[in-house]
Design an enzyme around this catalytic site. Structure first.
Site, mmCIF file in Angstrom:
data_model
loop_
_atom_site.group_PDB
_atom_site.id
_atom_site.type_symbol
_atom_site.label_atom_id
_atom_site.label_comp_id
_atom_site.label_asym_id
_atom_site.label_seq_id
_atom_site.Cartn_x
_atom_site.Cartn_y
_atom_site.Cartn_z
ATOM 1 N N GLY A 38 0.799 -1.230 0.000
ATOM 2 C CA GLY A 38 0.000 0.000 0.000
ATOM 3 C C GLY A 38 0.825 1.270 0.000
ATOM 4 N N VAL A 39 0.344 2.267 0.712
ATOM 5 C CA VAL A 39 1.046 3.561 0.702
ATOM 6 C C VAL A 39 2.392 3.435 1.427
ATOM 7 C CG1 VAL A 39 -0.101 4.462 2.779
ATOM 8 C CG2 VAL A 39 0.714 6.031 1.035
ATOM 9 N N ASP A 40 2.475 2.550 2.395
ATOM 10 C CA ASP A 40 3.745 2.312 3.117
ATOM 11 C C ASP A 40 4.808 1.841 2.117
ATOM 12 O OD1 ASP A 40 4.462 0.364 6.169
ATOM 13 O OD2 ASP A 40 5.444 2.109 5.286
ATOM 14 N N TYR A 129 -6.045 -2.519 6.204
ATOM 15 C CA TYR A 129 -6.577 -2.642 7.573
ATOM 16 C C TYR A 129 -8.095 -2.690 7.612
ATOM 17 C CZ TYR A 129 -2.093 -2.390 10.016
ATOM 18 O OH TYR A 129 -0.850 -2.670 10.516
HETATM 19 N N1 APR Z 1 -0.865 7.283 -2.477
HETATM 20 C C1 APR Z 1 -1.996 7.564 -1.756
HETATM 21 N N2 APR Z 1 -2.790 6.626 -1.215
HETATM 22 C C2 APR Z 1 -2.434 5.322 -1.420
HETATM 23 C C3 APR Z 1 -1.272 4.942 -2.147
HETATM 24 C C4 APR Z 1 -0.483 5.995 -2.691
HETATM 25 N N3 APR Z 1 0.631 5.750 -3.398
HETATM 26 N N4 APR Z 1 -1.205 3.570 -2.168
HETATM 27 C C5 APR Z 1 -2.284 3.128 -1.486
HETATM 28 N N5 APR Z 1 -3.035 4.168 -1.046
HETATM 29 C C6 APR Z 1 -4.295 4.159 -0.297
HETATM 30 C C7 APR Z 1 -5.116 2.899 -0.308
HETATM 31 O O1 APR Z 1 -5.870 2.811 -1.519
HETATM 32 C C8 APR Z 1 -6.001 3.142 0.906
HETATM 33 O O2 APR Z 1 -7.106 3.969 0.558
HETATM 34 O O3 APR Z 1 -3.972 4.338 1.074
HETATM 35 C C9 APR Z 1 -5.084 3.932 1.856
HETATM 36 C C10 APR Z 1 -4.550 3.105 3.020
HETATM 37 O O4 APR Z 1 -4.321 1.771 2.576
HETATM 38 P P1 APR Z 1 -3.007 0.935 3.032
HETATM 39 O O5 APR Z 1 -1.826 1.533 2.398
HETATM 40 O O6 APR Z 1 -3.317 -0.495 2.780
HETATM 41 O O7 APR Z 1 -2.882 1.228 4.597
HETATM 42 P P2 APR Z 1 -3.754 0.662 5.812
HETATM 43 O O8 APR Z 1 -5.119 0.242 5.407
HETATM 44 O O9 APR Z 1 -3.587 1.699 6.888
HETATM 45 O O10 APR Z 1 -2.961 -0.662 6.217
HETATM 46 C C11 APR Z 1 -1.656 -0.501 6.741
HETATM 47 O O11 APR Z 1 -0.752 -2.064 5.186
HETATM 48 O O12 APR Z 1 0.849 -1.499 3.670
HETATM 49 C C12 APR Z 1 0.649 -2.080 4.884
HETATM 50 O O13 APR Z 1 2.674 -1.679 6.085
HETATM 51 C C13 APR Z 1 1.302 -1.318 5.984
HETATM 52 O O14 APR Z 1 0.907 -3.007 7.592
HETATM 53 C C14 APR Z 1 0.483 -1.739 7.154
HETATM 54 C C15 APR Z 1 -0.920 -1.804 6.572
#
Ligand code: APR
Length: 178
Positions: A38-40, A129
């Site tokens: 994801g964004v991480d 999540y």
């Molecule tokens: N820019 C903006 N938003 C993004 C991007 C990006 N490049 N990539 C993903 N997203 C969005 C997703 O579509 C979602 O709406 O960020 C939002 C949060 O999704 P996740 O990244 O999956 O984060 P979260 O739901 O908080 O889960 C966190 O996922 O990636 C792992 O290491 C992270 O274990 C942690 C968990």
């Protein structure tokens, strides 16, 4: 879409958070600060290995859901990354709303401590999540709007949404928030 709250603006855009310049870029991290998808994943890929190196050296114990930590931003168009940890959705009666609001509040207060004037944020917890998008959007918008109204020293806070559906959910939340 955007709206003024106090001396700051709350802005909603669709895009990739790693491509938008800001003093501080918000990340949706996990409590171990171990990186992931994801964004991480996008932030670590675009920012480079020094971000993870700093997490390992300064925040090796991680940080609990509802809190955040900061690092430099490596190659990203920012000075800092604020790694906020949202709750895993477990049905809604395990304190998730309070933890999600806490993650945003922590990110805002760290941004203020750093002296950041501009901040971008993702839809924390609304991806892997599993937090229901409309509820996550309502909490995200209300928490940031309340902080700006209370005088958070930020010129703007921009939510960067990764899909038209996420943008629409946040626009609906902003229109409903008065
Ligand atoms: N820019 C903006 N938003 C993004 C991007 C990006 N490049 N990539 C993903 N997203 C969005 C997703 O579509 C979602 O709406 O960020 C939002 C949060 O999704 P996740 O990244 O999956 O984060 P979260 O739901 O908080 O889960 C966190 O996922 O990636 C792992 O290491 C992270 O274990 C942690 C968990």
């Amino acid at each position: 879409m955007e709206q003024q709250f106090g001396t700051g603006r709350l802005v909603l855009v669709e895009g990739d958070i790693t491509t938008i310049a800001a003093d501080a870029i918000g990340n949706a991290a996990n409590a171990a600060l171990a990186g992931g998808g994801g964004v991480d994943g996008a932030i670590h890929r675009a920012g480079g290995p020094e971000i993870m190196a700093e997490l390992r050296s300064r925040h090796s114990y991680g940080t609990p859901a509802g809190t955040a930590v900061s690092t430099g931003a490596g190659a990203l168009p920012a000075r800092w990354v604020i790694h906020a940890v949202g709750p895993v959705w477990r049905g809604g009666d395990h304190g998730e709303p309070v933890q999600l609001a806490g993650a945003y509040r922590s990110a805002l207060s760290i941004a203020a401590e750093l002296g950041a004037r501009t901040l971008t944020l993702p839809a924390i917890s609304a991806g892997a999540y599993g937090y229901p998008l409309d509820d996550a959007a309502r909490i995200a918008v209300a928490t940031v709007a309340d902080s700006l109204r209370a005088g958070a020293p930020l010129e703007w806070v921009t939510f960067v949404l990764f899909s038209p559906r996420a943008l629409a959910a946040f626009e609906h939340a902003l229109l409903a928030f008065r």
